[in-house]
Design an enzyme around this catalytic site. Sequence first.
Site, short mmCIF file in Angstrom:
data_model
loop_
_atom_site.label_atom_id
_atom_site.label_comp_id
_atom_site.label_asym_id
_atom_site.label_seq_id
_atom_site.Cartn_x
_atom_site.Cartn_y
_atom_site.Cartn_z
N TYR A 98 -1.40 -0.15 10.77
CA TYR A 98 -1.45 -0.72 9.42
C TYR A 98 -0.32 -0.16 8.55
CZ TYR A 98 -3.30 -1.95 4.82
OH TYR A 98 -3.45 -2.44 3.53
N SER B 291 0.86 -1.19 0.00
CA SER B 291 0.00 0.00 0.00
C SER B 291 0.89 1.23 0.00
CB SER B 291 -0.90 0.01 1.24
OG SER B 291 -1.54 1.27 1.38
#
Length: 282
Positions: A146, A133
């Site tokens: 995260y 990501s």
Amino acid sequence: MSTEDSVVLLTGAASGIGAATARAFADAGWTVYATDIESGFPDDIRERCRCLELDVTDDAQIAAVVDHIGSEAGRLDCLVNNAGYGVAGPVEDVSSDEVREQFDVLVHGPHRLVQAVLPEMREHGGRIITVSSVLGHTASPGLGAYSAGKAAVESLTDALRIEIAGADELHVSLVEPAWVETGFADGALGRLSEEDRTPAYDRTYDGLEDGWVLTGGPLATTPEAVAASVLAAATDDPPKARYPVGAFATFVRWTHWLPARLQDPIHRGFGRASAFLGRWLG
């Protein structure tokens, strides 16, 4: 890279990006071993792929799946590390156990799989692709845990790519979307605790629950767009080290070059503005 008789092992394939990627590889003629921690695969994936249960935190299960593929297919050409989930909340409020469990999936899972597949891949070549990501480069308030997991797997993958440089037909790539239209946000929201919230982070929680910090709102891309980038990483000759998915992901990825005095207000402002818009539009 030719797809004739090519074999791919894909984790997290029962939904979202993983399911779209399984379909993309099957459409391209690959033999697809679609794996997930649970066996609830969509019917079309069960029909077109070879579906197996796989918990990426279980060393023994990983070894069994890789051995099974070797015995049944005779080779493995591509590993796609896609399994993952999101832990949301301010860093102060997220428990160490939650962070540890998430790291076990996002970071240690790909590491275990790399160690399991590389000895066989070294014999004839192969691709290792990790779905990461852009948050691995640019953290967002409320997604610190995260972002930390994605930053760790980015570094792990970069090191691996450098270490195997020069090895015949061994390639390592990262696929980096921003937000994707999947169940990721619902899962992360479902894990948010209603208790023990530090009042100082009310605006951060607003950005998570009412804004676009988790969903991306209209900025989110489709699982199919991510799947297309994963397939490109598996077939491009030569593949790129990184595949940002979409123009906005490319923009977010490069904002980390800005000084913190410019980055920080952008990230704070996004959560607050999107929460306002989310309530206004909703």
